[in-house]
Write a protein that holds these residues in place. Structure first.
Motif, short mmCIF file in Angstrom:
data_model
loop_
_atom_site.label_atom_id
_atom_site.label_comp_id
_atom_site.label_asym_id
_atom_site.label_seq_id
_atom_site.Cartn_x
_atom_site.Cartn_y
_atom_site.Cartn_z
N LYS A 236 40.08 36.29 34.10
CA LYS A 236 38.76 35.65 34.01
C LYS A 236 38.07 36.00 32.69
O LYS A 236 37.41 35.16 32.07
CB LYS A 236 37.90 36.08 35.21
N GLU A 249 34.01 37.59 36.61
CA GLU A 249 34.11 38.54 37.70
C GLU A 249 35.50 38.53 38.32
O GLU A 249 36.17 37.49 38.38
CB GLU A 249 33.08 38.22 38.79
N CYS A 250 35.93 39.67 38.79
CA CYS A 250 37.23 39.83 39.43
C CYS A 250 37.25 39.06 40.75
O CYS A 250 36.33 39.20 41.57
CB CYS A 250 37.52 41.31 39.67
N PRO A 251 38.28 38.25 41.02
CA PRO A 251 38.32 37.50 42.28
C PRO A 251 38.57 38.38 43.50
O PRO A 251 38.33 37.94 44.62
CB PRO A 251 39.48 36.52 42.06
N GLU A 254 34.29 41.45 43.18
CA GLU A 254 33.39 40.68 42.34
C GLU A 254 32.39 41.51 41.54
O GLU A 254 31.68 40.99 40.69
CB GLU A 254 32.63 39.66 43.19
N LYS A 255 32.32 42.80 41.77
CA LYS A 255 31.36 43.62 41.04
C LYS A 255 31.87 44.05 39.67
O LYS A 255 31.14 44.67 38.91
CB LYS A 255 31.02 44.88 41.86
N GLU A 258 37.02 41.10 35.20
CA GLU A 258 38.48 41.06 35.32
C GLU A 258 39.14 41.03 33.94
O GLU A 258 39.40 39.98 33.37
CB GLU A 258 38.94 39.85 36.14
N CYS A 267 41.47 47.85 39.55
CA CYS A 267 40.66 47.22 40.59
C CYS A 267 40.66 48.09 41.85
O CYS A 267 41.71 48.61 42.26
CB CYS A 267 41.21 45.83 40.91
N ARG A 321 47.43 38.23 43.14
CA ARG A 321 46.14 37.79 42.59
C ARG A 321 46.11 36.27 42.45
O ARG A 321 45.11 35.61 42.77
CB ARG A 321 45.91 38.47 41.24
#
Length: 526
Positions: A236, A249-251, A254-255, A258, A267, A321
């Motif tokens: 992302k 944001e990381c899928p 989300e905090k 990515e 992660c 992912r």
């Protein structure tokens, strides 16, 4: 969308690239092929036209662009730098080679003599350093006029017994034959000469780049590993950097943002996956590092197997992912770890299966020649620094009787292929002196055997091959074939005898005590 620049991908795999072709260098190599044809085929009509107009008083290497050149000549002229860097003279009789101006030494730095100029005449040629009677270098003259290290290099240049004409050879490969592939690697540094070095060429990562492509992993995993190390994954963050209207944001969590290292290692949703790696050589989750530095650290602290575990696991994590992003599917952590382990094991088992299926070539030993045919077995022995190479020759008849043998010390310290080539030439010459008409020559050097069968006289020792090919014309029939070293023991024994004694010997019509035991063993095996 380009995730890695084309310039980086054109670098060699050992420098962090994918070895894709640089089109400019490839174009120069193709043009250099035409320049090589002009240089090696002087009788062609088009060559005679070019010579009359652009280089009437020399060869193409000294040609000028000229006034109002044609488009074809301008293109060929631009490739001449590739030819100049990729060729040198091979010493035959030395009559065409200037001692200080021409490239003739097997020295990959300049290929030229760097010793101070000496007064040897107005236009000193290499032929002044060769004794035409003995077909050897004039040792005292060479040592007097050249620096010690350069004198040693000159004395180790092989000279054929027939002192053939000097010739220009291609340096891009061992065979001395011009190919576009080899010319490309000569042209590439010329094209990239002005480009600045990239981080992928650093010493700390060179070992990693070389190791990545040697790992026992499927090709798709190795390519993924390279992309991850080059930060070429469509994370992302990378998508946002390239102007796509997406959040960073990381899928999975989300905090966090990515990045490549986050998506594959740090992660929070991946901690349970990495906890399965009990024997990890480093504390994987202690410090947040970029992925390539993490891979280098694991390689330094662990083994290639640890690197395989890292890349297989990160590939399985990236696969999971993508399932989350594109298919809204999430695999358990244990399944991700098991997928990585199965990928490694399946690939290694497939390699073992393929090796087991490969059939070994039949083990053919020494066999007696047919009636009225004589078999010549030859072998060479290399020597250490400051010593001279040696060779052994034995001629046997259809009754497995040795009718002649040679144990000879050569005049220089040559490589293995050159020594073998001299041994073949000596064996053929001995057979000619004995007026044998039908011969079979056997050597344990595939390189020399192939060169003689193909009459390939373009390599560094091509003049020796040429001498052997010319001698073979005097025989009614001849055959050149390879023999495994284990069955070439008689010739090997003779070569080692010359190496240990430092003297040359020749026998005819008698069986030598030094090889009699070996001959008996070979007969017992047949």
């Amino acid at each position: 969308m380009a995730w890695v620049s084309w310039r980086k991908m054109c670098k060699s795999k050992s420098d962090g690239g994918m070895s894709f072709r640089n089109l400019q260098a490839f174009n120069l190599a193709m043009l250099a092929k035409q320049a090589w044809r002009i240089m090696t085929n002087p009788n062609l009509l088009i060559v005679r036209i070019y010579k009359a107009k652009y280089f009437p008083f020399g060869n193409i290497l000294g040609a000028k662009l000229g006034s109002s050149p044609s488009y074809a000549w301008r293109s060929i002229y631009n490739s001449l730098e590739v030819i100049r860097k990729g060729v040198r003279w091979r010493v035959g009789n030395g009559k065409m080679i200037h001692i200080w101006e021409d490239k003739c030494l097997p020295n990959p730095t300049t290929y030229k003599v760097c010793s101070p100029l000496q007064d040897i005449g107005d236009f000193p040629m290499v032929s002044l350093l060769i004794d035409e009677e003995t077909r050897h270098w004039k040792v005292e003259m060479v040592k007097r006029f050249f620096l010690p290290f350069e004198a040693e290099t000159i004395l180790n240049i092989p000279l054929s017994y027939n002192l053939s004409e000097d010739s220009i050879i291609w340096l891009g490969n061992k065979r001395g034959v011009f190919t576009v592939r080899s010319a490309y690697f000569v042209a590439l540094p010329i094209v990239e000469n002005s480009e600045e070095d990239e981080c992928s060429s650093g010493d700390s990562r060179t070992r990693l780049w070389k190791k990545v492509w040697q790992l026992k992993l499927p090709a798709k995993v190795r390519i993924f590993a390279w992309k991850a190390c080059m930060d070429g994954l469509p994370t992302k963050l990378n998508l946002a950097k390239r102007g796509l209207n997406v959040g960073a944001e990381c899928p999975l969590f989300e905090k966090a943002v990515e990045s490549s290292s986050h998506a594959l290692i740090y992660c929070n949703k991946l901690c349970e996956v990495w906890w399965n790696w009990q024997d990890c050589p480093i504390n994987l989750l202690a410090v947040n590092r970029c992925f390539v530095d993490l891979a280098v650290e694991i390689l330094d602290a662990g083994s290639p197997n640890d690197l395989e575990t890292l890349f297989a696991t990160t590939w399985a994590i990236w696969f999971n992912r993508n399932q989350v992003v594109h298919e809204s599917k999430r695999s358990p952590h244990s399944q991700i770890w098991n997928l990585a382990r199965c990928t490694q094991e399946d690939y290694k088992n497939a390699i073992l299966f393929c090796r087991a299926q490969q059939q070994q070539a039949p083990d053919i030993g020494w066999a007696a020649p047919p009636p009225d045919v004589y078999k010549i077995n030859v072998d060479g022995a290399t020597a250490g620094i400051g010593c001279r190479s040696s060779m052994g020759v034995v001629i046997q008849d259809c009754w497995r009787m040795a009718i002649a043998a040679v144990s000879k010390v050569l005049n220089g310290n040559y490589g293995a292929a050159v020594t073998e080539a001299f041994a073949v030439e000596e064996g053929i010459r001995l057979a000619k002196e004995m007026e044998l008409q039908r011969i079979i020559v056997e050597s344990d050097s595939c390189e020399v055997v192939d060169a003689i069968n193909e009459s390939s006289c373009n390599g560094e020792f091509g003049m020796v091959i040429q001498g052997s090919v010319e001698l073979l014309r005097f025989f009614q029939s001849w055959k050149m074939q390879h023999l495994k070293r284990d069955y070439n023991r008689v010739a090997h024994k003779l070569a080692q005898l010359a190496k240990s004694s430092g003297s040359s010997q020749q026998w005819k019509g008698i069986v030598l005590p030094v090889i009699q035991h070996v001959l008996l063993l070979d007969r017992a095996k047949c």
